[in-house]
Each structure stands twice: as structure tokens, then as C-alpha cells.
Design a protein around this motif. Structure first.
Motif, PDB file in Angstrom:
ATOM      1  N   ALA A   1       0.683  -1.310   0.079  1.00  0.00           N
ATOM      2  CA  ALA A   1       0.062   0.115  -0.105  1.00  0.00           C
ATOM      3  C   ALA A   1       0.829   1.314   0.040  1.00  0.00           C
ATOM      4  CB  ALA A   1      -1.004  -0.018   1.327  1.00  0.00           C
ATOM      5  N   SER A   2       1.895   1.232   0.876  1.00  0.00           N
ATOM      6  CA  SER A   2       2.773   2.638   0.957  1.00  0.00           C
ATOM      7  C   SER A   2       4.003   2.641   0.008  1.00  0.00           C
ATOM      8  CB  SER A   2       3.060   2.768   2.280  1.00  0.00           C
ATOM      9  OG  SER A   2       1.903   2.657   3.219  1.00  0.00           O
ATOM     10  N   SER A   3       4.992   1.695   0.074  1.00  0.00           N
ATOM     11  CA  SER A   3       6.087   1.424  -0.530  1.00  0.00           C
ATOM     12  C   SER A   3       5.945   1.438  -1.928  1.00  0.00           C
ATOM     13  CB  SER A   3       7.048   0.345  -0.042  1.00  0.00           C
ATOM     14  OG  SER A   3       7.351   0.525   1.254  1.00  0.00           O
ATOM     15  N   PHE A   4       4.794   0.433  -2.344  1.00  0.00           N
ATOM     16  CA  PHE A   4       4.388   0.375  -3.739  1.00  0.00           C
ATOM     17  C   PHE A   4       3.549   1.184  -4.320  1.00  0.00           C
ATOM     18  CE2 PHE A   4       5.815  -4.491  -3.711  1.00  0.00           C
ATOM     19  CZ  PHE A   4       7.261  -4.250  -3.402  1.00  0.00           C
ATOM     20  N   ARG A   5       3.030   1.972  -3.531  1.00  0.00           N
ATOM     21  CA  ARG A   5       2.091   3.193  -3.697  1.00  0.00           C
ATOM     22  C   ARG A   5       0.699   2.654  -4.486  1.00  0.00           C
ATOM     23  NH1 ARG A   5       4.660   7.729  -2.461  1.00  0.00           N
ATOM     24  NH2 ARG A   5       6.900   7.765  -2.547  1.00  0.00           N
ATOM     25  N   LEU A   6       0.215   1.620  -4.123  1.00  0.00           N
ATOM     26  CA  LEU A   6      -1.031   1.138  -4.669  1.00  0.00           C
ATOM     27  C   LEU A   6      -2.415   1.589  -3.973  1.00  0.00           C
ATOM     28  CD1 LEU A   6      -0.556  -2.773  -5.644  1.00  0.00           C
ATOM     29  CD2 LEU A   6      -0.361  -0.607  -6.943  1.00  0.00           C
TER      30      LEU A   6
ATOM     31  N   SER B   1      -4.658  -2.443  -2.754  1.00  0.00           N
ATOM     32  CA  SER B   1      -4.095  -3.522  -2.013  1.00  0.00           C
ATOM     33  C   SER B   1      -5.173  -4.294  -1.615  1.00  0.00           C
ATOM     34  CB  SER B   1      -3.303  -3.055  -0.824  1.00  0.00           C
ATOM     35  OG  SER B   1      -2.270  -1.935  -1.286  1.00  0.00           O
ATOM     36  N   ALA B   2      -6.133  -4.219  -1.083  1.00  0.00           N
ATOM     37  CA  ALA B   2      -7.012  -4.960  -0.471  1.00  0.00           C
ATOM     38  C   ALA B   2      -7.643  -5.772  -1.590  1.00  0.00           C
ATOM     39  CB  ALA B   2      -8.417  -4.008   0.047  1.00  0.00           C
ATOM     40  N   LEU B   3      -7.954  -5.215  -2.798  1.00  0.00           N
ATOM     41  CA  LEU B   3      -8.492  -6.093  -3.881  1.00  0.00           C
ATOM     42  C   LEU B   3      -7.377  -6.921  -4.620  1.00  0.00           C
ATOM     43  CD1 LEU B   3     -10.354  -3.231  -5.765  1.00  0.00           C
ATOM     44  CD2 LEU B   3     -11.253  -4.845  -4.260  1.00  0.00           C
ATOM     45  N   LEU B   4      -6.173  -6.547  -4.343  1.00  0.00           N
ATOM     46  CA  LEU B   4      -5.072  -7.509  -4.987  1.00  0.00           C
ATOM     47  C   LEU B   4      -4.931  -8.556  -3.973  1.00  0.00           C
ATOM     48  CD1 LEU B   4      -2.422  -7.746  -6.700  1.00  0.00           C
ATOM     49  CD2 LEU B   4      -1.117  -6.351  -5.064  1.00  0.00           C
ATOM     50  N   PHE B   5      -5.032  -8.514  -2.502  1.00  0.00           N
ATOM     51  CA  PHE B   5      -4.702  -9.331  -1.719  1.00  0.00           C
ATOM     52  C   PHE B   5      -6.068 -10.337  -1.836  1.00  0.00           C
ATOM     53  CE2 PHE B   5      -1.689  -6.559   0.319  1.00  0.00           C
ATOM     54  CZ  PHE B   5      -0.417  -7.484   0.081  1.00  0.00           C
ATOM     55  N   SER B   6      -7.046  -9.843  -1.983  1.00  0.00           N
ATOM     56  CA  SER B   6      -8.165 -10.542  -2.160  1.00  0.00           C
ATOM     57  C   SER B   6      -8.344 -11.769  -3.378  1.00  0.00           C
ATOM     58  CB  SER B   6      -9.373  -9.714  -2.155  1.00  0.00           C
ATOM     59  OG  SER B   6      -9.806  -8.839  -1.131  1.00  0.00           O
TER      60      SER B   6
ATOM     61  N   LEU C   1      -2.403 -14.573   4.324  1.00  0.00           N
ATOM     62  CA  LEU C   1      -2.989 -13.638   3.212  1.00  0.00           C
ATOM     63  C   LEU C   1      -4.244 -13.000   4.139  1.00  0.00           C
ATOM     64  CD1 LEU C   1      -2.664 -15.190  -0.089  1.00  0.00           C
ATOM     65  CD2 LEU C   1      -1.544 -12.943   0.908  1.00  0.00           C
ATOM     66  N   THR C   2      -5.007 -13.463   5.020  1.00  0.00           N
ATOM     67  CA  THR C   2      -6.116 -12.937   5.536  1.00  0.00           C
ATOM     68  C   THR C   2      -5.852 -11.476   6.203  1.00  0.00           C
ATOM     69  OG1 THR C   2      -5.911 -14.208   7.432  1.00  0.00           O
ATOM     70  CG2 THR C   2      -7.577 -14.654   5.955  1.00  0.00           C
ATOM     71  N   ARG C   3      -4.541 -11.278   6.707  1.00  0.00           N
ATOM     72  CA  ARG C   3      -4.085 -10.253   7.414  1.00  0.00           C
ATOM     73  C   ARG C   3      -4.109  -8.863   6.548  1.00  0.00           C
ATOM     74  NH1 ARG C   3      -4.470  -7.218  11.784  1.00  0.00           N
ATOM     75  NH2 ARG C   3      -2.553  -5.802  11.910  1.00  0.00           N
ATOM     76  N   PRO C   4      -3.432  -9.198   5.456  1.00  0.00           N
ATOM     77  CA  PRO C   4      -3.212  -7.808   4.481  1.00  0.00           C
ATOM     78  C   PRO C   4      -4.691  -7.742   3.805  1.00  0.00           C
ATOM     79  CG  PRO C   4      -1.967  -9.721   3.380  1.00  0.00           C
ATOM     80  CD  PRO C   4      -2.360 -10.091   4.922  1.00  0.00           C
ATOM     81  N   VAL C   5      -5.340  -8.577   3.703  1.00  0.00           N
ATOM     82  CA  VAL C   5      -6.738  -8.435   3.306  1.00  0.00           C
ATOM     83  C   VAL C   5      -7.539  -7.526   4.050  1.00  0.00           C
ATOM     84  CG1 VAL C   5      -8.963  -9.288   2.396  1.00  0.00           C
ATOM     85  CG2 VAL C   5      -6.976 -10.464   1.550  1.00  0.00           C
ATOM     86  N   GLY C   6      -7.758  -7.877   5.501  1.00  0.00           N
ATOM     87  CA  GLY C   6      -8.468  -7.382   6.307  1.00  0.00           C
ATOM     88  C   GLY C   6      -7.976  -6.017   6.665  1.00  0.00           C
ATOM     89  N   ALA C   7      -6.948  -5.969   6.964  1.00  0.00           N
ATOM     90  CA  ALA C   7      -6.049  -4.669   7.343  1.00  0.00           C
ATOM     91  C   ALA C   7      -5.977  -3.625   6.035  1.00  0.00           C
ATOM     92  CB  ALA C   7      -4.475  -4.992   7.672  1.00  0.00           C
ATOM     93  N   SER C   8      -6.337  -4.118   4.861  1.00  0.00           N
ATOM     94  CA  SER C   8      -6.182  -3.134   3.857  1.00  0.00           C
ATOM     95  C   SER C   8      -7.419  -2.377   3.763  1.00  0.00           C
ATOM     96  CB  SER C   8      -5.779  -3.846   2.357  1.00  0.00           C
ATOM     97  OG  SER C   8      -4.437  -4.399   2.768  1.00  0.00           O
ATOM     98  N   PHE C   9      -8.751  -3.306   3.767  1.00  0.00           N
ATOM     99  CA  PHE C   9      -9.849  -2.838   3.596  1.00  0.00           C
ATOM    100  C   PHE C   9     -10.374  -1.862   5.155  1.00  0.00           C
ATOM    101  CE2 PHE C   9     -11.169  -6.306   0.641  1.00  0.00           C
ATOM    102  CZ  PHE C   9     -11.739  -5.526  -0.203  1.00  0.00           C
TER     103      PHE C   9
END
Length: 265
Positions: free
Chosen positions: A163-168, A173-178, A205-213
Motif C-alpha cells: 500500500a505504501s512503498s509500492f504506492r498502490l 491493495s485490498a483487492l489485490l490480496f483478495s 493473506l487474511t491479514r493484509p486483506v482485512g487490514a487493507s480494507f
């Protein structure tokens, strides 16, 4: 005459399975806890002195884990309470390493990934399995919880990296990890819940999905979010967790009562 304490006997002590059955409700609650952990961590870090709140959360996690390890059987409320606390603490650890220590997200992601790998190797070499359905002694239970703690930190670092370093941004990011979680998720369900590797991939992977949303809902428009606030989002997610958990408990209680009634007939 006192007998010597058998430490190996304690760690090999047989326990009743204390990990919930992996069902749809398990994954729903797991996703909700990841989001709640992310926004709660951010909220607390802004309301209190960061070193103090990190130390406090660490103490709470340790205390909750001690209670969980000493519980005679699975208590869902206790299990998910520990997961929520670990989620908050894992987020704090990952954030402190980046913000306070200045460690880049890529470096912390690699470090946490190596830590996860090390636990996997140690667990498998000692016990011969990584299947959570085989957690029937205290040593395996400790391996499990150590892995849970580190996977939360790893998921946080991965999510922030993308989300931050790759600037998505958080939503992308949430959609990507989903999308990424679909593959191991499909392999796990196709195996009938027996495939170990897809389970742990999906678990991480549930972690970045939930956290990004959750971040997307909580942060302001200037950061690409909806601006609902980390506090309200945390409360909302906590409320949904309680509702889902109660629904699962009531459903199983009714099913149990129905079986008892049928047997009585």
C-alpha cells in the motif's frame, strides 16, 4: 522424597483440541479480527504514548495466552479474544519497527517471513506435522500461537509494503490480496480441509486483506480512504465479530439440542 519435575512430560501433556473447526465462520471472524487489529492499533497509538501502549498490549497478550494455554478445553470467546489481542499487538510491533526504528517495509517483511519459516521448520522437525487438527499437546499449541503472532506481524508488513512503498493505496491493495487469497483458498477447500500449505498461505493473506480494507475505511480522503475514523471502524468490526460469534454459538447450540431431542425420542 520429592520427585523431579518432568518438563518434557508437561510439554507432551495431551490436551483436548483448542483450535476452532475451520469453517466459513472461522475465516469470516479471522478476517474481521485482522481489520479490527489494524485500526485499533492505529487508534491506540494516536491516543496514548506509543512505547507505553505497546508494552501494555504485550502484557495483555502474554496474560491472555497463559489463560488460553491453561484452559482445559476450547472456549471460543477466549480463543478469539487472544486472536484479537495478538492482531493488535502484531500490528504495533510491525509499525514500531518501521516508524520508530526506521526499518523499511521490505526489510521487515523479509525478516518476518524468515521468522515464519523458522517456526514452520522447528514445528515440523519436532512434531512431524503442521496440521492444526493435530494440536493435541502443549508444545504444538505453543508452536501454533507463536506462528499466529508472527503471521500477524508479517501480514501487516506485507500490507504496508504494497500500500505504501509500492504506492498502490489501501483499496487497490485490498483487492489485490483478495485476488491472491482465492488460489490457496480454493486449493484448501478442494482438498476437503486437509491441505496444510494452502491453509497457512490463506491464513497469512487474511491479514493484509482485512487490514487493507479496514485502513481504507478508517483513513482520511487525503490518504485515499473513506475517512470514517479508526475508532469507529474498530468498534464496528468488534460489534460484527460479536454478532457472528453469537450466531455460530446459537446455531451449534440449537443443533446440539436437536440431536439430544432426537436421541431422546
Amino acid at each position: 522424597m520429592l520427585k523431579p519435575h518432568n518438563r518434557d512430560g508437561f510439554w507432551n501433556q495431551t490436551i483436548v483440541g483448542k483450535v476452532p473447526q475451520v469453517t466459513i465462520s472461522f475465516w469470516i471472524i479471522k478476517l474481521l479480527t485482522t481489520g479490527m487489529g489494524e485500526t485499533t492499533s492505529d487508534f491506540l497509538a494516536r491516543q496514548f504514548d506509543p512505547p507505553l501502549i505497546v508494552a501494555t498490549m504485550g502484557a495483555l497478550v502474554a496474560a491472555a495466552l497463559i489463560v488460553q494455554l491453561n484452559a482445559a478445553r476450547l472456549r471460543p470467546w477466549l480463543y478469539w479474544l487472544v486472536v484479537i489481542l495478538v492482531s493488535i499487538f502484531g500490528t504495533m510491533v510491525a509499525d514500531v519497527i518501521h516508524v520508530a526504528a526506521g526499518v523499511p517495509y521490505f526489510v521487515s517483511t523479509m525478516a518476518f517471513a524468515l521468522a515464519v519459516l523458522a517456526i514452520f521448520v522447528a514445528w515440523y522437525r519436532r512434531e512431524g506435522t503442521l496440521d492444526i487438527t493435530s494440536i493435541d499437546n502443549r508444545r504444538r499449541e505453543l508452536f501454533y500461537w507463536a506462528l499466529v503472532v508472527v503471521t500477524f506481524a508479517l501480514g501487516t508488513a506485507i500490507g504496508d509494503l504494497v500500500a505504501s512503498s509500492f504506492r498502490l493505496g489501501f483499496l487497490a491493495s485490498a483487492l489485490l490480496f483478495s485476488g491472491a487469497i482465492i488460489v490457496p483458498g480454493a486449493l484448501y477447500w478442494r482438498s476437503g480441509g486437509t491441505a496444510v500449505a494452502p491453509f497457512w498461505c490463506a491464513y497469512v493473506l487474511t491479514r493484509p486483506v482485512g487490514a487493507s480494507f479496514a485502513d481504507w475505511m478508517g483513513v482520511g480522503p487525503e490518504r485515499g480512504g473513506l475517512g470514517w475514523g479508526t475508532g469507529p471502524v474498530s468498534l464496528a468490526l468488534g460489534g460484527v465479530i460479536v454478532v457472528v460469534a453469537l450466531a455460530v454459538w446459537l446455531t451449534r447450540r440449537r443443533a446440539s439440542s436437536s440431536v439430544t431431542f432426537d436421541i431422546g425420542q
